[in-house]
Design a protein around this motif. Structure first.
Motif, PDB file in Angstrom:
ATOM      1  N   HIS A   1       0.839  -1.203   0.000  1.00  0.00           N
ATOM      2  CA  HIS A   1       0.000   0.000   0.000  1.00  0.00           C
ATOM      3  C   HIS A   1       0.868   1.245   0.000  1.00  0.00           C
ATOM      4  CE1 HIS A   1      -3.187   2.828   0.729  1.00  0.00           C
ATOM      5  NE2 HIS A   1      -2.583   3.252   1.826  1.00  0.00           N
ATOM      6  N   PHE A   2       0.717   2.045  -1.048  1.00  0.00           N
ATOM      7  CA  PHE A   2       1.401   3.327  -1.127  1.00  0.00           C
ATOM      8  C   PHE A   2       0.407   4.343  -1.685  1.00  0.00           C
ATOM      9  CE2 PHE A   2       2.227   0.801  -4.909  1.00  0.00           C
ATOM     10  CZ  PHE A   2       1.861   1.656  -5.937  1.00  0.00           C
ATOM     11  N   LEU A   3       0.693   5.608  -1.493  1.00  0.00           N
ATOM     12  CA  LEU A   3      -0.186   6.671  -1.950  1.00  0.00           C
ATOM     13  C   LEU A   3       0.223   7.129  -3.342  1.00  0.00           C
ATOM     14  CD1 LEU A   3      -0.268   8.678   1.396  1.00  0.00           C
ATOM     15  CD2 LEU A   3      -2.040   7.140   0.513  1.00  0.00           C
ATOM     16  N   THR A   4      -0.740   7.699  -4.087  1.00  0.00           N
ATOM     17  CA  THR A   4      -0.476   8.175  -5.444  1.00  0.00           C
ATOM     18  C   THR A   4      -0.968   9.605  -5.604  1.00  0.00           C
ATOM     19  OG1 THR A   4      -2.594   7.536  -6.445  1.00  0.00           O
ATOM     20  CG2 THR A   4      -0.912   5.804  -6.235  1.00  0.00           C
TER      21      THR A   4
ATOM     22  N   SER B   1      10.909   7.574  -9.666  1.00  0.00           N
ATOM     23  CA  SER B   1      12.147   7.044 -10.219  1.00  0.00           C
ATOM     24  C   SER B   1      12.268   5.547 -10.000  1.00  0.00           C
ATOM     25  CB  SER B   1      13.353   7.767  -9.587  1.00  0.00           C
ATOM     26  OG  SER B   1      14.558   7.270 -10.083  1.00  0.00           O
ATOM     27  N   PHE B   2      11.422   4.768 -10.660  1.00  0.00           N
ATOM     28  CA  PHE B   2      11.476   3.317 -10.488  1.00  0.00           C
ATOM     29  C   PHE B   2      12.869   2.771 -10.786  1.00  0.00           C
ATOM     30  CE2 PHE B   2      11.156  -0.964 -12.402  1.00  0.00           C
ATOM     31  CZ  PHE B   2      10.706  -1.657 -11.290  1.00  0.00           C
ATOM     32  N   ALA B   3      13.512   3.312 -11.808  1.00  0.00           N
ATOM     33  CA  ALA B   3      14.816   2.794 -12.239  1.00  0.00           C
ATOM     34  C   ALA B   3      15.889   2.894 -11.161  1.00  0.00           C
ATOM     35  CB  ALA B   3      15.279   3.519 -13.495  1.00  0.00           C
ATOM     36  N   ALA B   4      15.706   3.788 -10.194  1.00  0.00           N
ATOM     37  CA  ALA B   4      16.706   3.966  -9.127  1.00  0.00           C
ATOM     38  C   ALA B   4      16.207   3.461  -7.781  1.00  0.00           C
ATOM     39  CB  ALA B   4      17.093   5.441  -9.011  1.00  0.00           C
ATOM     40  N   ASN B   5      15.046   2.855  -7.745  1.00  0.00           N
ATOM     41  CA  ASN B   5      14.434   2.495  -6.467  1.00  0.00           C
ATOM     42  C   ASN B   5      15.122   1.361  -5.720  1.00  0.00           C
ATOM     43  OD1 ASN B   5      10.937   3.261  -5.986  1.00  0.00           O
ATOM     44  ND2 ASN B   5      12.541   4.545  -6.848  1.00  0.00           N
ATOM     45  N   HIS B   6      16.085   0.706  -6.377  1.00  0.00           N
ATOM     46  CA  HIS B   6      16.839  -0.339  -5.681  1.00  0.00           C
ATOM     47  C   HIS B   6      18.025   0.235  -4.922  1.00  0.00           C
ATOM     48  CE1 HIS B   6      18.757   0.449  -9.475  1.00  0.00           C
ATOM     49  NE2 HIS B   6      19.738  -0.405  -9.283  1.00  0.00           N
TER      50      HIS B   6
ATOM     51  N   GLN C   1       3.992   4.283 -10.164  1.00  0.00           N
ATOM     52  CA  GLN C   1       2.687   3.664  -9.945  1.00  0.00           C
ATOM     53  C   GLN C   1       2.402   2.592 -10.999  1.00  0.00           C
ATOM     54  OE1 GLN C   1      -0.577   6.421 -10.201  1.00  0.00           O
ATOM     55  NE2 GLN C   1      -2.140   4.872  -9.825  1.00  0.00           N
ATOM     56  N   LYS C   2       2.635   2.924 -12.266  1.00  0.00           N
ATOM     57  CA  LYS C   2       2.362   1.969 -13.341  1.00  0.00           C
ATOM     58  C   LYS C   2       3.299   0.773 -13.265  1.00  0.00           C
ATOM     59  CE  LYS C   2       1.952   1.486 -18.344  1.00  0.00           C
ATOM     60  NZ  LYS C   2       2.142   2.114 -19.680  1.00  0.00           N
ATOM     61  N   GLU C   3       4.585   1.030 -13.006  1.00  0.00           N
ATOM     62  CA  GLU C   3       5.548  -0.065 -12.919  1.00  0.00           C
ATOM     63  C   GLU C   3       5.125  -1.075 -11.848  1.00  0.00           C
ATOM     64  OE1 GLU C   3       8.198  -0.742 -14.714  1.00  0.00           O
ATOM     65  OE2 GLU C   3       9.125   1.097 -15.463  1.00  0.00           O
ATOM     66  N   LEU C   4       4.801  -0.572 -10.672  1.00  0.00           N
ATOM     67  CA  LEU C   4       4.450  -1.463  -9.571  1.00  0.00           C
ATOM     68  C   LEU C   4       3.135  -2.184  -9.833  1.00  0.00           C
ATOM     69  CD1 LEU C   4       5.497   0.735  -6.506  1.00  0.00           C
ATOM     70  CD2 LEU C   4       6.771  -1.123  -7.593  1.00  0.00           C
ATOM     71  N   ASP C   5       2.162  -1.476 -10.412  1.00  0.00           N
ATOM     72  CA  ASP C   5       0.875  -2.106 -10.715  1.00  0.00           C
ATOM     73  C   ASP C   5       1.027  -3.221 -11.747  1.00  0.00           C
ATOM     74  OD1 ASP C   5      -0.390  -0.444  -8.947  1.00  0.00           O
ATOM     75  OD2 ASP C   5      -1.262   0.881 -10.457  1.00  0.00           O
TER      76      ASP C   5
END
Length: 414
Positions: free
Chosen positions: A2-5, A149-154, A176-180
């Motif tokens: 669960h995260f906010l958007t 920044s999904f690409a840097a989230n690691h 949001q789209k990447e995680l969904d």
């Protein structure tokens, strides 16, 4: 998870720090090239600006001492082209110039701060990142923080995990789209689900295969590239000195051992190539599996393998692909990559393509818009689909728990 958007927040008049990944390759003039990430991030930035937010953009470019470790002045121009809005570049990150500029912003304004990695603490603070100078200086003049920044989230960097600890934070549209999409593909894929893995990052790929087969997230695994070589070696097939040398250079002994275990448990689900392409006197020559071992490096899958894999992709309902099928940069050996990407395009399956080399290959082939979802992440993509937690995503989840009840939520008038 669960995260906010953006949909949870009233952003009009709010000052919002948006962490993006505008990292770009450079051309011969050492100027940043336009790319898929800049295009996609511009959507989030424009949406927030259109809704009346004061948008402060933060990103990185390159690594210390690398050729592409440059300032972001030219990136501002690229953002202007995509957002069709003025973007003010500030050659400061959290000093007086940056803070005064942010304080003077008006609704809809967009400011791009300097390369965040110009600050040494961005990558050097391992814990308590919310106590860093960067966060302490900027957080008091911000209302919200957006991670797009999904690409840097690691990465466990200050700009990614520090601000969510002290500010209400939410995911931008890319994240949001990447995680969904990836969560759906992993947890509830349409069947049959096919995983196609290639490229040279064998250790990561083995972990992905193990995780997805263990969780029953995929029904078939198509191996290409160096990943296929590892499984052939694990199967006891001698591929030849030239290719074996590459496995030795990659120190793939451990991966071969893991591949043996996977073959023992999931042999009926793991598919290996039946023919290959090698280079002989500058020409592409295809050889069958029976011709192994080969004195030439195996540079691509052959036509029989291509047809076998295309048929499996054609009958799939979900296809997740990461890594090129061969040495696609070399003329004549892009065939396997091209044909498998085209099969994904023509299939009725929901198709997902990993970032990094896969996205680069798709972009070179003009196929980015023909895949249902092209990830912006390379390392982050691999880690996520292999079941690992991403530190920056965890920070967003924790922020939602901490600040979820305090935000000014969007209300729908009826």
């Amino acid at each position: 998870m669960h995260f906010l958007t953006i949909d949870d927040f009233e952003v009009d008049g709010k000052t919002i720090l948006v962490r993006t990944d505008l990292n770009s390759g450079l051309d011969e003039n050492k100027e940043p090239k336009d790319n898929i990430r800049i295009k996609y991030h511009s959507g989030t930035i424009k949406e927030l600006s259109d809704k009346g937010a004061k948008v402060v953009v933060m990103t990185h470019q390159g690594r210390v001492n690398s050729r592409d470790f440059i300032c972001l002045e030219k990136h501002a121009k690229l953002l202007e082209n995509h957002t069709e809005k003025d973007v003010k570049y500030i050659d400061d990150i959290f000093g007086s110039y940056a803070k005064n500029t942010i304080k003077s912003m008006k609704k809809g304004d967009i400011v791009l701060l300097e390369n965040v990695r110009f600050s040494a603490e961005e990558t050097s603070v391992d814990k308590d990142s919310h106590l860093s100078h960067m966060v302490k200086q900027l957080a008091p003049i911000l209302d919200y923080y957006v991670n797009d920044s999904f690409a840097a989230n690691h990465r466990n960097h200050v700009s990614l995990v520090g601000f969510p600890q002290v500010l209400p934070s939410f995911a931008g549209r890319i994240l949001q789209k990447e995680l969904d999409v990836l969560t759906k593909v992993l947890d509830n894929p349409k069947r049959p689900s096919v995983l196609c893995l290639g490229g040279a990052k064998v250790d990561d790929s083995i972990k992905v295969i193990e995780q997805m087969l263990f969780n029953n997230s995929t029904d078939r695994v198509l191996t290409t590239g160096l990943v296929a070589m590892v499984f052939l070696a694990a199967n006891g097939d001698y591929i030849g000195n030239a290719t074996h040398k590459v496995l030795v250079e990659k120190k793939a002994d451990l991966e071969i051992k893991y591949a043996k275990k996977l073959l023992k448990k999931y042999r009926d689900k793991i598919i290996m190539p039946v023919d290959f392409a090698v280079e002989v006197e500058g020409r592409r020559v295809e050889i069958p599996f029976s011709a192994l071992p080969s004195d030439y490096p195996l540079l691509d899958i052959g036509q029989d393998t291509i047809e076998l894999y295309k048929n499996i992709i054609h009958n799939a309902a979900t296809v997740l692909c990461n890594g090129p099928a061969g040495v696609f940069e070399k003329e004549g050996f892009e065939t396997g990559t091209v044909e498998l990407f085209r099969a994904m395009e023509k299939s009725k399956a929901f198709s997902v393509l990993g970032g990094g080399d896969s996205a680069i290959a798709a972009e070179r082939l003009g196929m980015l818009d023909k895949i249902d979802h092209v990830s912006t992440g390379g390392g982050a993509f691999i880690l996520f689909i292999s079941g690992k937690n991403l530190p920056a995503v965890d920070a967003l989840i924790n922020s939602a728990k901490k600040y979820g009840s305090l935000i000014t939520r969007v209300t729908n008038d009826t």
